[in-house]
Design a protein around this motif. Sequence first.
Motif, mmCIF file in Angstrom:
data_model
loop_
_atom_site.group_PDB
_atom_site.id
_atom_site.type_symbol
_atom_site.label_atom_id
_atom_site.label_comp_id
_atom_site.label_asym_id
_atom_site.label_seq_id
_atom_site.Cartn_x
_atom_site.Cartn_y
_atom_site.Cartn_z
ATOM 1 N N LEU A 87 0.909 -1.184 0.184
ATOM 2 C CA LEU A 87 -0.130 0.036 0.203
ATOM 3 C C LEU A 87 0.966 1.153 0.023
ATOM 4 N N ALA A 88 1.245 1.464 -1.050
ATOM 5 C CA ALA A 88 2.391 2.734 -0.952
ATOM 6 C C ALA A 88 1.928 4.161 -0.750
ATOM 7 N N GLY A 89 0.593 4.308 -0.677
ATOM 8 C CA GLY A 89 0.217 5.425 -0.076
ATOM 9 C C GLY A 89 -0.047 5.356 1.555
ATOM 10 N N TYR A 90 0.211 4.286 1.959
ATOM 11 C CA TYR A 90 -0.014 4.090 3.508
ATOM 12 C C TYR A 90 1.262 3.678 4.191
ATOM 13 N N ARG A 91 2.343 3.780 3.694
ATOM 14 C CA ARG A 91 3.476 3.220 4.285
ATOM 15 C C ARG A 91 3.698 4.007 5.483
ATOM 16 N N ARG A 92 3.556 5.376 5.568
ATOM 17 C CA ARG A 92 3.520 5.900 7.181
ATOM 18 C C ARG A 92 4.698 5.729 7.660
ATOM 19 N N GLY A 93 5.689 6.150 7.317
ATOM 20 C CA GLY A 93 6.993 5.908 7.772
ATOM 21 C C GLY A 93 7.790 4.767 7.616
ATOM 22 N N ARG A 143 -10.690 -20.405 -10.323
ATOM 23 C CA ARG A 143 -11.434 -21.406 -11.199
ATOM 24 C C ARG A 143 -12.977 -21.142 -10.655
ATOM 25 N N PRO A 144 -13.897 -21.787 -11.235
ATOM 26 C CA PRO A 144 -15.288 -21.528 -11.253
ATOM 27 C C PRO A 144 -15.452 -22.229 -9.701
ATOM 28 N N GLY A 145 -16.347 -21.743 -8.917
ATOM 29 C CA GLY A 145 -16.493 -22.108 -7.586
ATOM 30 C C GLY A 145 -15.661 -21.317 -6.514
ATOM 31 N N ASP A 146 -14.605 -20.775 -6.740
ATOM 32 C CA ASP A 146 -13.723 -20.141 -5.909
ATOM 33 C C ASP A 146 -14.397 -18.812 -5.207
ATOM 34 N N VAL A 147 -13.809 -18.688 -4.012
ATOM 35 C CA VAL A 147 -14.171 -17.421 -3.566
ATOM 36 C C VAL A 147 -12.939 -16.320 -3.258
ATOM 37 N N LEU A 148 -13.256 -15.236 -3.917
ATOM 38 C CA LEU A 148 -11.845 -14.267 -3.683
ATOM 39 C C LEU A 148 -12.376 -13.270 -2.683
ATOM 40 N N VAL A 149 -11.658 -12.905 -1.643
ATOM 41 C CA VAL A 149 -11.798 -12.090 -0.760
ATOM 42 C C VAL A 149 -10.844 -10.897 -1.013
ATOM 43 N N LEU A 150 -11.534 -9.771 -1.390
ATOM 44 C CA LEU A 150 -10.507 -8.706 -1.663
ATOM 45 C C LEU A 150 -10.627 -7.451 -0.949
ATOM 46 N N PRO A 151 -9.839 -7.447 0.103
ATOM 47 C CA PRO A 151 -9.878 -6.194 0.698
ATOM 48 C C PRO A 151 -9.216 -5.233 0.275
ATOM 49 N N LEU A 152 -9.696 -3.962 0.094
ATOM 50 C CA LEU A 152 -9.205 -2.871 -0.639
ATOM 51 C C LEU A 152 -9.195 -1.649 0.036
ATOM 52 N N HIS A 153 -7.857 -0.973 0.274
ATOM 53 C CA HIS A 153 -8.003 0.173 1.373
ATOM 54 C C HIS A 153 -7.617 1.443 0.550
ATOM 55 N N SER A 154 -7.223 1.404 -0.564
ATOM 56 C CA SER A 154 -7.046 2.835 -1.108
ATOM 57 C C SER A 154 -8.044 3.237 -1.980
ATOM 58 N N HIS A 155 -8.287 4.288 -2.185
ATOM 59 C CA HIS A 155 -9.356 4.956 -3.214
ATOM 60 C C HIS A 155 -9.056 4.635 -4.561
ATOM 61 N N THR A 156 -7.657 4.791 -4.943
ATOM 62 C CA THR A 156 -7.321 4.373 -6.333
ATOM 63 C C THR A 156 -7.479 2.793 -6.314
ATOM 64 N N GLY A 157 -7.000 2.247 -5.721
ATOM 65 C CA GLY A 157 -7.171 0.581 -5.835
ATOM 66 C C GLY A 157 -8.572 0.276 -5.899
ATOM 67 N N ARG A 158 -9.470 0.573 -5.181
ATOM 68 C CA ARG A 158 -10.802 0.085 -5.306
ATOM 69 C C ARG A 158 -11.350 0.662 -6.695
ATOM 70 N N ARG A 159 -11.020 1.922 -6.977
ATOM 71 C CA ARG A 159 -11.580 2.233 -8.438
ATOM 72 C C ARG A 159 -11.032 1.479 -9.490
#
Length: 491
Positions: free
Chosen positions: A405-411, A453-469
């Motif tokens: 998360l390049a925009g959230y390195r915070r030091g 592949r079909p039937g899989d579950v993808l959990v996508l936590p997205l934390h940046s506005h740019t990433g989500r967009r």
Amino acid sequence: MLAALAFEQPDALVPPGIEESGALRRLAARAAGEANPRLRALLEAAHGRGLTCLLDDELLTIGAGAGGRTWPLPDLPHVAEVPWTDLRAIPIALVTGTNGKTTVVRLIAACAEAAGRTTGHSCTDGLTIDGAGVEAGDYSGPAGARAVLRDARVQVAVLETARGGLLRRGLAVERADAAVITGVSADHFGEYGVHDLESLTDVKLAVARALDGDGRLVVNADDAMLAARAPATGKPLAWFAQDASHPLLVAQRQAGGPSCGVSNGKLLFAAGGIEHDLGAVAALPLTAGGLATFNIGNLAAAALAAAALGIPPRTIAGVFAHFGFDPMDNPGRLMRYELGGLHLLLDFAHNPAALTALLELAGRLRGGRLALLLGQAGNRADADMERLARVAVAANPDLVVVKELAGYRRGRGEGEVPTILRKALHDAGLPDTAIREQPDELAAARTALAWARPGDVLVLPLHSHTGRRDVLALLHRLERKGWSPGKLVPA
């Protein structure tokens, strides 16, 4: 500082009997130059009329929203020049807690809008006035609250009130009609002197100070520490829980006070001895067929806050019946998609408690394999990141894509957080072959899609506005192209 100078007399800066030093004389001269007796007179006149004020380094607002008026500090009017009869308060709800804040804010705002009131709300995603986005970004602090309350269109304000803003600048408002605490769990320990759950709970309870005599403190009865400490605020309480038979809710109903919980599969709001059916839980879109239990709590909290703002139960039930059908009702929070036989969950889950709840939902949906994106902001302690990784491994994922998360390195240095997460995943027992790393959220999502592949579950936590967009744009592009797992993921 300006508020203090409005009330202090310069002479008071020098204690009696103490010889003035050069430094004290300079300080007294500066205070005299900055003192603003007109500001002091306006504040006293406003409070004497029962009106609230918003004050910062540049502006003074008396009243709020459609009932407010704002002046630059250099151009303040005399007390006699203020149109006092035009100024008034508007209904205000504050929302805090470790998780669920933005969802609850949006639910309350939707209820107010359905009741025909022009509503403004602020949250970690930005500012929204009358249903239209005004600014994107994190506006969960005082600046967001002031922006909403200074908009002359706003008739109802719903304000996300995050821990950081409370600790840095305190409450942004002098009064509120409802204050929600969704729950408190371990997060951000080590910042601003908060090192344990007890201290964090006390920080969240600070929102109760803004409640006037009739205001309601809406509290999660399932949170043991919060439930134990909330009565000490002395504020009227409204309890919510997953189960309407919770002892605190039972006692509340017997006393005629407001409560909300699930009974016989229905979300019930009770007040004044009357129970109102807000809908079958499994039929409410936000609950994902009743599987997203965390959103049941968010719905219950929002119902109590909306009722405290004077919104009828029938209107609340109508909103709950459709809110969440469109993923953009609650962008970035439990957005569910079906794509080529895949189940995709996009969410903001950013701490162990939130990720646990999201992965529990994924487990209920799971028919095939599980993939997960994992990232964290750099201002979290190493131990917090390790705990997050252990939560991920406990869900038995087949793939974890660690993301920077390049925009959230915070030091932190480049790659430092992914390195910590990779090691923590390995130490928790996840094979190295199940771990991949990508430099951003879009690349991480593309990796998971290419693997699936079909039937899989993808959990996508997205934390940046740019990433989500970018990820949402990619998913919509794939949908238009009729993409299915096994095919190339186009750029």
